[in-house]
Design an enzyme around this catalytic site. Structure first.
Site, PDB file in Angstrom:
ATOM      1  N   MET A  44       0.817  -1.198  -0.155  1.00 33.48           N
ATOM      2  CA  MET A  44       0.154  -0.004  -0.029  1.00 33.48           C
ATOM      3  C   MET A  44       0.927   1.231  -0.110  1.00 33.48           C
ATOM      4  O   MET A  44       1.831   1.157   0.735  1.00 33.48           O
ATOM      5  CB  MET A  44      -0.809   0.103   1.337  1.00 33.48           C
ATOM      6  CG  MET A  44      -1.713   1.178   1.470  1.00 33.48           C
ATOM      7  SD  MET A  44      -2.705   1.336   2.983  1.00 33.48           S
ATOM      8  CE  MET A  44      -1.552   1.861   4.139  1.00 33.48           C
ATOM      9  N   ASN A  45       0.396   2.332  -0.787  1.00 38.42           N
ATOM     10  CA  ASN A  45       1.218   3.804  -0.422  1.00 38.42           C
ATOM     11  C   ASN A  45       0.065   4.654  -0.073  1.00 38.42           C
ATOM     12  O   ASN A  45      -1.183   4.471   0.435  1.00 38.42           O
ATOM     13  CB  ASN A  45       2.131   4.152  -1.328  1.00 38.42           C
ATOM     14  CG  ASN A  45       1.921   3.951  -3.019  1.00 38.42           C
ATOM     15  OD1 ASN A  45       1.686   2.923  -3.578  1.00 38.42           O
ATOM     16  ND2 ASN A  45       1.974   5.089  -3.371  1.00 38.42           N
ATOM     17  N   ASP A  46       0.096   5.856  -0.915  1.00 39.48           N
ATOM     18  CA  ASP A  46      -0.967   6.777  -0.724  1.00 39.48           C
ATOM     19  C   ASP A  46      -2.381   6.531  -0.503  1.00 39.48           C
ATOM     20  O   ASP A  46      -2.953   5.857  -1.146  1.00 39.48           O
ATOM     21  CB  ASP A  46      -1.030   8.000  -1.956  1.00 39.48           C
ATOM     22  CG  ASP A  46       0.574   7.998  -2.793  1.00 39.48           C
ATOM     23  OD1 ASP A  46       1.394   7.482  -2.251  1.00 39.48           O
ATOM     24  OD2 ASP A  46       0.506   8.810  -3.668  1.00 39.48           O
ATOM     25  N   GLN A  62      -3.715   3.643  -2.752  1.00 35.75           N
ATOM     26  CA  GLN A  62      -2.549   2.799  -3.682  1.00 35.75           C
ATOM     27  C   GLN A  62      -2.252   1.488  -3.272  1.00 35.75           C
ATOM     28  O   GLN A  62      -1.804   1.377  -2.317  1.00 35.75           O
ATOM     29  CB  GLN A  62      -1.357   3.640  -3.830  1.00 35.75           C
ATOM     30  CG  GLN A  62      -1.524   5.083  -4.777  1.00 35.75           C
ATOM     31  CD  GLN A  62      -1.748   4.815  -6.134  1.00 35.75           C
ATOM     32  OE1 GLN A  62      -0.863   4.741  -6.857  1.00 35.75           O
ATOM     33  NE2 GLN A  62      -2.968   4.640  -6.477  1.00 35.75           N
ATOM     34  N   TRP A  70       6.056  -1.944  -4.378  1.00 37.76           N
ATOM     35  CA  TRP A  70       5.253  -1.260  -5.512  1.00 37.76           C
ATOM     36  C   TRP A  70       5.283  -2.192  -6.949  1.00 37.76           C
ATOM     37  O   TRP A  70       6.029  -2.813  -7.130  1.00 37.76           O
ATOM     38  CB  TRP A  70       5.932  -0.033  -5.642  1.00 37.76           C
ATOM     39  CG  TRP A  70       5.114   1.193  -6.272  1.00 37.76           C
ATOM     40  CD1 TRP A  70       4.075   1.883  -5.835  1.00 37.76           C
ATOM     41  CD2 TRP A  70       5.282   1.452  -7.794  1.00 37.76           C
ATOM     42  NE1 TRP A  70       3.640   2.607  -6.831  1.00 37.76           N
ATOM     43  CE2 TRP A  70       4.250   2.443  -7.876  1.00 37.76           C
ATOM     44  CE3 TRP A  70       5.975   1.024  -8.847  1.00 37.76           C
ATOM     45  CZ2 TRP A  70       4.231   3.128  -9.348  1.00 37.76           C
ATOM     46  CZ3 TRP A  70       5.791   1.567 -10.025  1.00 37.76           C
ATOM     47  CH2 TRP A  70       5.170   2.524 -10.195  1.00 37.76           C
ATOM     48  N   ARG A 176       0.067  14.435 -12.721  1.00 35.63           N
ATOM     49  CA  ARG A 176      -0.590  13.352 -11.931  1.00 35.63           C
ATOM     50  C   ARG A 176      -1.337  13.874 -10.698  1.00 35.63           C
ATOM     51  O   ARG A 176      -0.953  14.948 -10.312  1.00 35.63           O
ATOM     52  CB  ARG A 176       0.237  12.139 -11.759  1.00 35.63           C
ATOM     53  CG  ARG A 176       1.471  12.493 -10.772  1.00 35.63           C
ATOM     54  CD  ARG A 176       1.949  11.097 -10.343  1.00 35.63           C
ATOM     55  NE  ARG A 176       3.461  11.311  -9.792  1.00 35.63           N
ATOM     56  CZ  ARG A 176       4.569  11.389 -10.263  1.00 35.63           C
ATOM     57  NH1 ARG A 176       4.763  11.337 -11.486  1.00 35.63           N
ATOM     58  NH2 ARG A 176       5.505  11.592  -9.723  1.00 35.63           N
ATOM     59  N   GLU A 228       4.301  16.434  -5.761  1.00 39.12           N
ATOM     60  CA  GLU A 228       3.121  15.250  -5.998  1.00 39.12           C
ATOM     61  C   GLU A 228       1.839  15.422  -5.081  1.00 39.12           C
ATOM     62  O   GLU A 228       2.229  16.411  -4.101  1.00 39.12           O
ATOM     63  CB  GLU A 228       3.666  13.778  -5.660  1.00 39.12           C
ATOM     64  CG  GLU A 228       5.035  13.416  -6.438  1.00 39.12           C
ATOM     65  CD  GLU A 228       5.551  12.012  -6.040  1.00 39.12           C
ATOM     66  OE1 GLU A 228       5.649  11.261  -7.027  1.00 39.12           O
ATOM     67  OE2 GLU A 228       5.523  11.831  -5.060  1.00 39.12           O
TER      68      GLU A 228
HETATM   69  C1  FRU Z   1       3.372   9.581  -4.315  1.00 34.29           C
HETATM   70  C2  FRU Z   1       3.015   8.852  -5.754  1.00 34.29           C
HETATM   71  C3  FRU Z   1       2.042   9.654  -6.692  1.00 34.29           C
HETATM   72  C4  FRU Z   1       1.534   8.561  -7.550  1.00 34.29           C
HETATM   73  C5  FRU Z   1       1.533   7.448  -6.808  1.00 34.29           C
HETATM   74  C6  FRU Z   1       1.954   6.019  -7.382  1.00 34.29           C
HETATM   75  O1  FRU Z   1       3.574   8.527  -3.430  1.00 34.29           O
HETATM   76  O2  FRU Z   1       4.295   8.920  -6.416  1.00 34.29           O
HETATM   77  O3  FRU Z   1       2.498  10.711  -7.343  1.00 34.29           O
HETATM   78  O4  FRU Z   1       0.243   8.737  -8.212  1.00 34.29           O
HETATM   79  O5  FRU Z   1       2.503   7.737  -5.852  1.00 34.29           O
HETATM   80  O6  FRU Z   1       1.732   4.918  -6.574  1.00 34.29           O
END
Ligand code: FRU
Length: 515
Positions: A44-46, A62, A70, A176, A228
């Site tokens: 998991m990220n954002d 994410q 990732w 993005r 971002e």
């Molecule tokens: C930020 C980021 C965003 C992108 C996403 C990809 O952590 O790099 O800019 O949309 O993660 O997973």
């Protein structure tokens, strides 16, 4: 205590009865947070698409369901009625022929401007970035575009808009993370989009046709890395009638203590462009190394009036190698954002969402006293000593040179130390001895520093310890620091140690926390 033990044994008996003998017992996973959101498994990220609708806070995120690192991004999904307890739901958005599903936002289209629902059944609309990996590989620059999808059943199922992308790429590699809000004065939607080294604002009458309004920030703020995950929202002015606008911009790398972090600007927005107030320095929403890509909830109920925020509690410097087996990463606690007066004019403050007091189980008050030396707040080995909230109000001595250490420890001799140093008027977070650190050379190289933003000799703090993290909210949320750590055995001991002149404790409490 006895009551909860009895309850616990009853529950254990019931659970055993309901488990078929073939089913293996669920192992307690090392470093799994107890009261922070983490994915059921995998990467998991954002946080994405955070939106409130009909009694539910939605959290999309994410997500890569095939690995703990990732990869091709999906939107995972969870809902909560109280911001504290989360129910995992099936994946909301899957990659398609236009690309992986990168970060973005979600709104309730109450007036059905998009025509994707009806006034009686307003659509929940997700606005996200398509990342076309094959096109990137082929050497094109236009591989990120913006798409939308909608749901008519409270986010449970989603339909991608057939006319995607709604915002094509003008030939810019980093294009993005759309964050969209309704701008009532002009009856239009505003999108903040991260474009390499600046934020571009677009507007739309219907979430489908988008026109460019303005650009912000090429010459302003921190530029140690790519920009971002922006967010633009109004907050009440702390001392005058009216409101100011806040623009959040995450940058990676280039944070104040290394790697990923989120800066902010305060200013005005007129429906077309954002004009910042004169800042004295770059401003950070959190000085810790583990609060990134955070944004606010859309459509929070007007009767509530709060602006609620959540971030990803990791850092791209080491996120993919942290020592957890079955999943990676957690979110920060949900926070309420406000503007407060400070030494630098008005500043953005983030404090724990009020709902978090529901986690409190037992409270032990710390008697008012003048303290020099050490105060043991929680005995090492205490069975309920891991999940804690510490509240303290102090008066600092006049002479600089006093250091207050708040220390967590375990039986293995590992320790995490958060120190306030009067000479520096700020906080130092030291995870160098807090357990596993050798998975990355970037993880525990130095202490992190969070400066204080007021000159008062009164210091207050709330501090949350989960199994693998600390979150400091000092001076009403004006100085914050969120960091993760990986002790080989849970921390249970908690001490307060003063070196230098004695410190007056005016009020304090230790709360044990539950799940
Ligand atoms: C930020 C980021 C965003 C992108 C996403 C990809 O952590 O790099 O800019 O949309 O993660 O997973």
């Amino acid at each position: 205590m006895k009551k909860s033990l009895l309850l616990y044994s009853l529950m254990a008996i019931l659970l055993n009865l309901s488990c078929s003998p073939e089913k293996p017992e669920v192992a307690i996973e090392a470093h799994r947070p107890a009261f922070h959101f983490s994915p059921p498994a995998k990467w998991m990220n954002d946080p994405n698409g955070m939106v409130y609708y009909e009694g539910e806070y939605h959290l999309f995120y994410q997500y890569y369901p095939d690995s703990t690192v990732w990869g091709p991004m999906h939107w995972g999904h969870a809902v909560s009625t109280d911001l504290v307890h989360w129910e995992h739901l099936p994946i909301a958005l899957y990659p398609d022929e236009q690309g992986w599903i990168f970060s973005g936002s979600a709104v309730i289209d109450h007036n059905n401007t998009s025509g994707l629902g009806s006034p009686e059944q307003p659509p929940m609309v997700a606005i996200y970035t398509y990342h076309n990996a094959p096109r990137e590989k082929e050497g094109y620059d236009d591989f990120q575009t913006q798409g939308i999808a909608y749901s008519l059943d409270k986010g449970r199922t989603w339909t991608k808009y057939p006319g995607n992308p709604v915002l094509p790429n003008p030939g810019i590699r980093d294009f993005r993370d759309p964050k969209v809000r309704w701008y009532a004065p002009a009856q239009k939607w505003i999108m903040a989009l991260a474009v390499q080294d600046h934020i571009a604002f677009y507007s739309s009458p219907n979430l489908i046709e988008w026109g460019h309004e303005s650009d912000f920030g090429q010459e302003l703020g921190a530029h140690g890395g790519v920009w971002e995950c922006p967010d633009l929202f109004p907050l009440a002015h702390p001392s005058e009638a009216g409101q100011k606008w806040v623009l959040l911009v995450s940058i990676n790398p280039g944070g104040p203590n290394g790697g990923s972090a989120t800066q902010y600007f305060i200013g005005d927005f007129d429906g077309t462009s954002f004009t910042p107030d004169q800042p004295l320095s770059t401003r950070w929403i959190d000085f810790g190394r583990d609060n990134y890509a955070g944004v606010t909830w859309s459509n929070a109920p007007e009767t509530d009036g709060r602006t609620l925020f959540m971030g990803w509690m990791s850092n791209w410097q080491y996120a993919q190698v942290v020592p957890t087996d079955n999943w990676r990463s957690a979110m920060t606690l949900p926070r309420q954002l406000q503007l407060l007066p400070s030494a630098e004019g008005i500043s953005l403050a983030a404090s724990p969402a009020a709902e978090l007091t529901a986690l409190r189980q037992q409270t032990r008050d710390i008697p008012a006293q003048t303290l020099g030396g050490t105060l043991q707040l929680v005995e090492p080995g205490s069975p309920s000593g891991t999940l804690l909230e510490l509240e303290l109000e102090l008066e600092l001595p006049e002479n600089p040179g006093t250091v207050i250490h708040i220390r967590r420890s375990n039986a293995l001799g590992e320790q995490y130390t958060l120190s306030f140093d009067t000479a520096n008027n700020g906080w130092f977070s030291d995870r160098r001895q807090a357990g596993k650190t050798d998975f990355s050379t970037e993880f525990a190289t130095a202490t992190s520093f969070a400066p204080r933003n007021i000159l008062d000799n009164k210091l207050s703090l709330r501090l949350f310890f989960d199994v693998a993290s600390v979150e400091l909210f000092a001076d009403g949320g004006l100085s914050n620091l969120s960091e993760i750590f990986f002790p080989r055995e849970d921390f249970t001991g908690l001490t307060l140690e003063i070196s230098g002149d004695p410190v007056v404790i005016t009020r304090g409490a230790v709360h044990t926390l539950g799940q």
